[in-house]
Design a protein around this motif. Structure first.
Motif: not given
Length: 293
Positions: A181-188, A201-210
């Motif tokens: 598990x990567x865990x919830x979004x967290x910069x640390x 996270x970027x790949x999920x944004x890619x799905x929405x953008x696509x």
């Protein structure tokens, strides 16, 4: 190499009240660690491994405390018979033969394969060919929409300048199965060299953008695109309710932090088999992210 805490505590021998107290102390310690890191460390230093190691220890104690329940039927609802759902999957690199260093993940999967088959009364291990990280799904999609989405995602993938996609994941037993598990979004918890386009996270944004670029019709498009709260790689699904303490003992005792690299992105039609339980798929399109394809 995978990192781990230097002196794992033997929570397995504790009573339930002792485990509950330990869990509360660990949660407090994690917050103190996070605050310390925010004050002295940058995202490219050692902070992510330390936070991930703390998460691994907390997850291990939690797994020893809670019973397990079937994944399909409790965590997710059974799908109608013969139904397929359109998903975007990240497929992990476990061979280490490309630019993506799959060694630590391969080592962890090998370790788990020595453990999981001994607990088939409780869980169903995920076969190697069906291991995946769910990036997101498009609800009520048609074949035409799948083709449009594949074309749009393909055009965006060609523009990526910083593959491979990578994440830090922690092996754990949850109430519904075994996963990294990567865990919830967290910069640390971001690994060194993190960038938006080289992240899950970027790949999920890619799905929405696509989906938007494909001009998929419908005023409810934003509610049709879904991504998980926490990206993960499942290695086993629970099929029968019972105690997972012995399984959690063996999976979580080492409390490693594993770098996971993505070999490819795949747009797929997914089928669910509640009886196993299992998920299989047929491919619409797949994009290599190793730089070798």
């Amino acid at each position: 190499m995978a990192t781990q805490t230097k002196q794992p505590r033997h929570y397995e021998d504790m009573s339930t009240p002792q485990l509950q107290q330990a869990h509360a102390r660990l949660l407090r310690a994690r917050e103190e660690l996070r605050h310390d890191l925010e004050g002295v460390l940058g995202p490219d230093e050692t902070g992510p491994d330390q936070v991930a190691a703390a998460r691994a220890e907390i997850a291990h104690v939690a797994a020893l405390l809670r019973p397990m329940a079937p994944f399909i039927g409790r965590a997710v609802a059974p799908w109608p018979a013969e139904e397929e759902r359109l998903h975007l999957y990240a497929l992990p690199d476990t061979c280490g033969d490309h630019c993506c260093e799959g060694g630590p993940l391969a080592d962890e999967l090998d370790r788990q394969q020595q453990i999981l088959p001994q607990h088939r009364d409780l869980i169903a291990p995920v076969p190697a060919r069906w291991r995946h990280i769910t990036i997101g799904r498009l609800d009520q999609a048609t074949e035409d929409e799948a083709a449009l989405l594949a074309d749009a995602i393909g055009q965006w993938v060609e523009r990526l300048t910083n593959p491979p996609v990578k994440a830090l994941m922690v092996p754990m037993v949850t109430e519904h199965g075994v996963l990294l598990d990567e865990g919830p979004p967290d910069p640390w918890r971001r690994p060194p060299g993190w960038s938006w386009e080289s992240s899950l996270e970027g790949m999920a944004a890619l799905l929405r953008t696509g989906a938007e670029a494909a001009s998929i019709e419908g005023p409810d498009l934003p509610t049709r695109v879904h991504s998980p709260h926490s990206f993960h790689l499942a290695t086993a699904y629970c099929h029968t309710a019972g105690t997972g303490r012995a399984l959690a003992d063996r999976i979580g005792r080492t409390r490693v932090v594993v770098p996971v690299h993505v070999r490819s992105l795949a747009l797929v039609w997914v089928s669910q088999d509640p009886a196993v339980p299992a998920y299989t798929w047929r491919s619409v399109a797949e994009w290599d992210l190793t730089g070798q394809g």
